[in-house]
Enzyme design. Structure first.
Site, short mmCIF file in Angstrom:
data_model
loop_
_atom_site.label_atom_id
_atom_site.label_comp_id
_atom_site.label_asym_id
_atom_site.label_seq_id
_atom_site.Cartn_x
_atom_site.Cartn_y
_atom_site.Cartn_z
N GLN A 73 45.75 42.19 43.81
CA GLN A 73 44.35 41.81 43.74
C GLN A 73 43.41 43.02 43.83
OE1 GLN A 73 44.82 38.19 46.73
NE2 GLN A 73 42.78 38.20 45.80
N HIS A 74 42.17 42.80 43.43
CA HIS A 74 41.02 43.65 43.72
C HIS A 74 40.92 44.95 42.93
CE1 HIS A 74 40.51 40.99 47.11
NE2 HIS A 74 41.53 41.49 47.78
N ASP A 229 48.24 38.20 43.35
CA ASP A 229 49.56 38.12 43.96
C ASP A 229 49.65 37.06 45.05
OD1 ASP A 229 47.95 39.61 45.69
OD2 ASP A 229 49.29 41.34 45.76
#
Length: 465
Positions: A73-74, A229
């Site tokens: 992520q991110h 994820d």
């Protein structure tokens, strides 16, 4: 012969994993993997090199009818007008945007952020990395015309162009609203100074394209939307409302499948969406399996030895308490904190008590995370325990005592890739009935005095960070 298999990809921080499963039953057929480079700033091209190697290691995609990608992520991937990468991607664990997170929060207030996106910005979120880039890498910022996430970038490569994402991964950017289901481009513009092209947000069961024979795929092989994820892991475990997943990796997470969006102004709980149309409130800690690594090194034992020592001590470690902020901490937000070992006396300073305190301290931090979810009204009936440290016998013994609920210690597996594979099967065939995650259920009498001693140490050290 028509394809009967699906593939799930886990493009994580450390590596790329591919699982190939039977599309209708979920039975595992084969797997492959390849490493990613170290670092918190990575050329996204490395993910595609690893993907190609992992696909080959898994026996290729010639008999696969659908693929989906679960990704870290991110991370911030900036692209120019031609679709080329502008600068190395900043990953979720790159903390250089910590000051940017504080600036953005101060500008409109934590409540406004929580109301808008379900979360208060922290350094891991994409929106803070955009602010950092605008301020510290203006040349790259000027060239950028689009921003996407790691899973979006890998999906684009598989389909041969175009940017798509899903609601789960989009909810970790800081400029998408789980409640409204739309982008908050005003927040993107606030962070970066202008609006960038953003991936189209696909629905949980949508097809977002075809592989078109690329990557050795069968003709007509389709792509599912992919997701982040944590969202993929929830799919892989078949988690349902009332479940909280506690993942014991290097860092730790506790996330729950919920029918209701959360908005935590304290910032402890990130109000993410999941990959099924529900929500995935999540708490992240920085200290999980690495606490056990450090304790084992200190005591000069391996992990089996650490478990044996811990199990030979009584609950509460005879008064020895570890506050395990060895890497600082994110929840609670104490980035500069250090670990504290308290309660030592001449009689209780033993290897067994130190080992027990390490296990209890790590799990108390995750039990606090579960409590934060409960405080927001998220129903928690049972705990699903995953990650490398979950198989430690002492962890299995202590976890139900501290969580106060039945704990399923899931069989070791690639749950992110499994969830992506399940999503691929759904996008290809519609609803599929795959079995729930298997494992060992453990229950034990709660030991509230351990949580109480930990809380007292946590609060007594708060003023010093």
């Amino acid at each position: 012969m028509a394809p009967s298999l699906v593939a799930g990809v886990d493009s994580s921080t450390q590596s790329c994993k591919v699982v190939v499963r039977d599309a209708r039953t979920g039975a595992l057929v084969r797997t492959g993997r390849a490493p990613h480079p170290d670092g918190t700033e990575v050329d996204p091209a490395a993910w595609l090199v690893a993907l190609e190697k992992a696909i080959a290691d898994a026996g290729g995609l010639a008999d696969v009818g659908a693929v989906s990608v679960g990704g870290q992520q991110h991370g911030m991937v900036l692209l120019d007008d031609a679709g080329d990468v502008v600068r190395p991607a900043l990953l979720w664990n790159d903390n250089r945007s910590g000051a940017a997170a504080a600036e953005l929060t101060a500008e409109i207030g934590a409540q406004a952020w929580a109301d808008a996106t379900g979360s208060v910005p922290v350094a891991s979120f994409t929106v803070t990395k955009l602010r950092w880039t605008a301020e510290h890498d203006p040349e790259a910022a000027a060239r950028a015309s689009a921003v996407c996430l790691p899973h979006d970038y890998v999906t684009r490569a598989l389909r041969g162009g175009g940017l798509t994402t899903d609601r789960g991964d989009a909810s970790g950017t800081g400029y998408w609203s789980p409640s409204s289901g739309g982008y908050r481009t005003d927040l993107l513009e606030r962070a970066f100074g202008r609006i960038l092209e953003l991936p189209a947000v696909a629905g949980p069961e949508d097809q977002v394209g075809e592989l078109g024979g690329r990557w050795g795929a069968a003709p007509g092989a389709v792509l599912g939307p992919g997701t982040g994820d944590n969202m993929a892991a929830a799919l892989g475990l078949a988690a349902r409302p009332g479940d909280v997943v506690v993942s014991l990796g290097t860092s730790g997470t506790a996330f729950a499948v919920s029918d209701v969006a959360t908005h935590d102004v304290s910032g402890a709980v990130a109000g993410f969406a999941d990959a099924s149309g529900r929500f995935l409130p999540l708490v992240c800690t920085l200290n999980a399996a690495q606490v056990l690594d450090a304790a084992a090194r200190l005591l000069g034992v391996d992990h089996d030895g650490l478990a044996s020592l811990a199990l030979s001590a009584a609950p509460g470690a005879d008064g020895v308490v570890l506050l395990p902020y060895l890497a600082g901490e994110r929840t609670p937000n104490r980035p500069d904190a250090t670990g504290h070992l308290a309660g030592l006396t001449l009689s209780n300073t033993t290897a067994a008590n130190l080992a027990r305190a390490a296990v209890e301290g790590m799990l108390c931090g995750l039990a606090d995370a579960v409590d934060a979810l409960v405080h927001l009204g998220v129903p928690v009936e049972r705990v699903l325990l995953i990650g490398g440290a979950a198989k430690n016998p002492a962890v299995m013994d202590v976890a139900p005592r501290l969580f106060g609920r039945p704990v399923l210690v899931a069989e070791p597996g690639e749950y992110v890739a499994d969830g992506a594979a399940r999503q691929a099967a759904t996008a290809w065939l519609g609803g599929v009935e795959w079995p729930e995650a298997s494992g060992r259920w453990v229950e034990a009498e709660a030991t509230p005095h351990v949580r109480e001693a930990y809380a007292a140490l946590r609060e007594s050290t708060a003023a010093s960070g």
